[in-house]
Design an enzyme around this catalytic site. Sequence first.
Site, PDB file in Angstrom:
ATOM      1  N   SER A  18       5.988  -6.311 -16.694  1.00  0.00           N
ATOM      2  CA  SER A  18       5.865  -7.775 -16.715  1.00  0.00           C
ATOM      3  C   SER A  18       5.750  -8.353 -15.297  1.00  0.00           C
ATOM      4  O   SER A  18       6.517  -7.990 -14.398  1.00  0.00           O
ATOM      5  CB  SER A  18       7.080  -8.401 -17.403  1.00  0.00           C
ATOM      6  OG  SER A  18       7.020  -9.807 -17.265  1.00  0.00           O
ATOM      7  N   LYS A  69       7.576 -11.597 -29.846  1.00  0.00           N
ATOM      8  CA  LYS A  69       7.242 -13.035 -29.922  1.00  0.00           C
ATOM      9  C   LYS A  69       7.416 -13.620 -31.332  1.00  0.00           C
ATOM     10  O   LYS A  69       7.931 -14.725 -31.485  1.00  0.00           O
ATOM     11  CB  LYS A  69       5.818 -13.280 -29.430  1.00  0.00           C
ATOM     12  CG  LYS A  69       5.646 -13.085 -27.922  1.00  0.00           C
ATOM     13  CD  LYS A  69       4.219 -13.404 -27.515  1.00  0.00           C
ATOM     14  CE  LYS A  69       4.029 -13.327 -26.016  1.00  0.00           C
ATOM     15  NZ  LYS A  69       2.709 -13.816 -25.603  1.00  0.00           N
ATOM     16  N   ASP A 105       1.553 -20.375 -24.362  1.00  0.00           N
ATOM     17  CA  ASP A 105       0.282 -19.679 -24.119  1.00  0.00           C
ATOM     18  C   ASP A 105      -0.918 -20.618 -24.325  1.00  0.00           C
ATOM     19  O   ASP A 105      -1.909 -20.535 -23.599  1.00  0.00           O
ATOM     20  CB  ASP A 105       0.146 -18.458 -25.042  1.00  0.00           C
ATOM     21  CG  ASP A 105       0.940 -17.256 -24.521  1.00  0.00           C
ATOM     22  OD1 ASP A 105       1.198 -17.190 -23.306  1.00  0.00           O
ATOM     23  OD2 ASP A 105       1.304 -16.394 -25.341  1.00  0.00           O
TER      24      ASP A 105
END
Length: 279
Positions: A18, A69, A105
Amino acid sequence: MVEAVNKAFVCGHPIAHSRSPKIHGYWLKTYGIDGSYVAIDVPPQALRGFIEDLRSGAFAGGNVTLPNKEAAFLLADRHDAAADAIGAANTLWVADGLVHASNTDSYGFAANLDENAPGWHRGRIAVVLGAGGAARAVVHALKERGFAEIRIVNRTVVRAEELADRFGARVSAHRFDACRELCADADLLVNTTSVGMSDDRGIPADPAWLPDRALVTDIVYVPLETPLLAAAGGRGLKTVDGLGMLLHQAVPGFQRWFGRRPAVTKELRDLIVRDIQQR
Ligand code: NAP
């Protein structure tokens, strides 16, 4: 000592790859904030316990990445409109003992195009390649920005149909063999498939099929210039790479946890570009 309220995280599995700690670490340093942002490996089976622990207030909040998610969205106590529309969470915060979930996002996708292709949203027709988790956020952004027609093309057409059902009017599902025809009058082509990522030299659709006015963007950002973007640029089309989406999606979370709206600067972008080149 760092106050608990100034602590944030990114959780996923695996997590070492990440780039979020680099992005938030850069902003903490730039703004002189006494806070921390750490990467935590949370496998799916440990997510429920991790989210329960958040309610105690050990962290102000954090990011959620693959594969957590969708589960984080279901486990959170409250969702904002973007998380509800997308059905997945990438940003959490804790308030009054409750875990709140958002999905930034979509915001990141649109903000990247706002910055690098102003006026992009005046297009009418968008072709979206792919129907995975990221495509959901992209379709939500395109709907929000008023695209009249959003055509989803996916290898597994049933996944595109599920997305079209989810987002309703103005969104349609198609097979790849229809892509040439679908591109012929498109204003925007978005790649959300993993085709072209890392060492894959594949091109998910031929930019030659698009009109001269079309904008092409790829949310894959490793490599920065994907084979699709290289081909589109070679054909003289305007292109925008996917790194800005990653940088901009981080802005709302940082603001919520640390109380300051951070800027996406060239210096930050250069830092992450160097990181991409070094790995
Ligand atoms: P995902 O849920 O696994 O979806 C992957 C998509 O790619 C599916 O539509 C899949 O089609 C398609 N695909 C994979 N291999 C293919 C192939 N060989 N030919 C045609 N289609 C293929 O992944 P995701 O979370 O949506 O992420 C997709 C990409 O976006 C990743 O590369 C990720 O790194 C990138 N991403 C970037 C950002 C950013 O901030 N820039 C944010 C999120 C994701 P099927 O349904 O047929 O399998």
